[in-house]
Design a protein around this motif. Sequence first.
Motif, mmCIF file in Angstrom:
data_model
loop_
_atom_site.group_PDB
_atom_site.id
_atom_site.type_symbol
_atom_site.label_atom_id
_atom_site.label_comp_id
_atom_site.label_asym_id
_atom_site.label_seq_id
_atom_site.Cartn_x
_atom_site.Cartn_y
_atom_site.Cartn_z
ATOM 1 N N PRO A 189 0.813 -1.227 0.000
ATOM 2 C CA PRO A 189 0.000 0.000 0.000
ATOM 3 C C PRO A 189 0.845 1.275 0.000
ATOM 4 O O PRO A 189 0.399 2.313 -0.500
ATOM 5 N N MET A 225 -0.292 3.787 -2.925
ATOM 6 C CA MET A 225 -1.039 4.973 -2.498
ATOM 7 C C MET A 225 -0.701 6.205 -3.327
ATOM 8 O O MET A 225 -1.497 7.128 -3.450
ATOM 9 N N GLY A 250 -4.809 -1.480 -4.284
ATOM 10 C CA GLY A 250 -4.306 -0.176 -3.872
ATOM 11 C C GLY A 250 -4.404 0.872 -4.956
ATOM 12 O O GLY A 250 -4.698 2.042 -4.685
ATOM 13 N N PHE A 281 -3.815 4.737 1.609
ATOM 14 C CA PHE A 281 -3.018 3.724 2.303
ATOM 15 C C PHE A 281 -3.865 2.960 3.315
ATOM 16 O O PHE A 281 -3.862 1.717 3.342
ATOM 17 N N THR A 322 -6.528 0.718 1.715
ATOM 18 C CA THR A 322 -5.892 -0.431 1.058
ATOM 19 C C THR A 322 -5.500 -1.486 2.085
ATOM 20 O O THR A 322 -5.725 -2.691 1.874
ATOM 21 N N CYS A 347 -7.158 -5.173 2.017
ATOM 22 C CA CYS A 347 -6.220 -6.287 1.814
ATOM 23 C C CYS A 347 -6.181 -7.199 3.029
ATOM 24 O O CYS A 347 -6.029 -8.425 2.890
#
Length: 244
Positions: A66, A70, A150, A164, A167, A171
Amino acid sequence: MHNIKSIFRREFSSYFATPLALVFIVFFLVLAAAFAFQFGNFYERGQADLAPFFSFHPWLYLFLIPAISMRLWAEERKSGSIELLMTLPVTTWQAVIGKFLAAWAFAGVALALTFPMWLTVNYLGDPDNGAILAAYIGSWLMAGGFLAIGACLSAATRNQVIAFIFTVVICFGFLFSGFPIVLDMVSGWAPRVLVDALASLSFYTHFQAISKGVIDLRDLLYFGTVIGVWLAANSIVLDMKKAD
């Protein structure tokens, strides 16, 4: 194809235009080695393999990937350079693919630089190099899945920190859904087909299968589908933002 190559070269070279790429790679290598040797009991196990090394990859990627993704679109949107990019003779899909492949290649470079560990286990013993190669492939595919998620979330916001955080959260869901503790909890009340479906959605389940040395078509299709779906969503989000 030429447009995708142009975007790829532009993005890939940008990673090495600043010291951040070197910092990221060094950070990744140090953490990977520390987890494998310190926390993975590499020497205490008495086996010449890289199982401890690969077992920590999902958790490394959960935070490090991430950090790469990002900036893919959030930085472009914040600086306004995305308008310039979209005026070039490239389609949204070509831009999405080019930027994703550049980020995936960069992650691949960081992963490839861990090869001294592979040499080390061959020096110490006689490992199953086929299984190690399969684990490297699985690790890179998993990194691609994380990156695709991401990239899509980066396109949805101008704030890299928000990209960030979201993500990492999503995830984490994709990872944790395949852990035994989750599957055991669900199996207590859900039918078996639902438990299997939940496990099949997990990065962890498919990565574990590949890291054992068996590259199954179903695992390849899983990662390919995840990457394709999230990149398609990335393109849709960009088109929606462009319409705004």
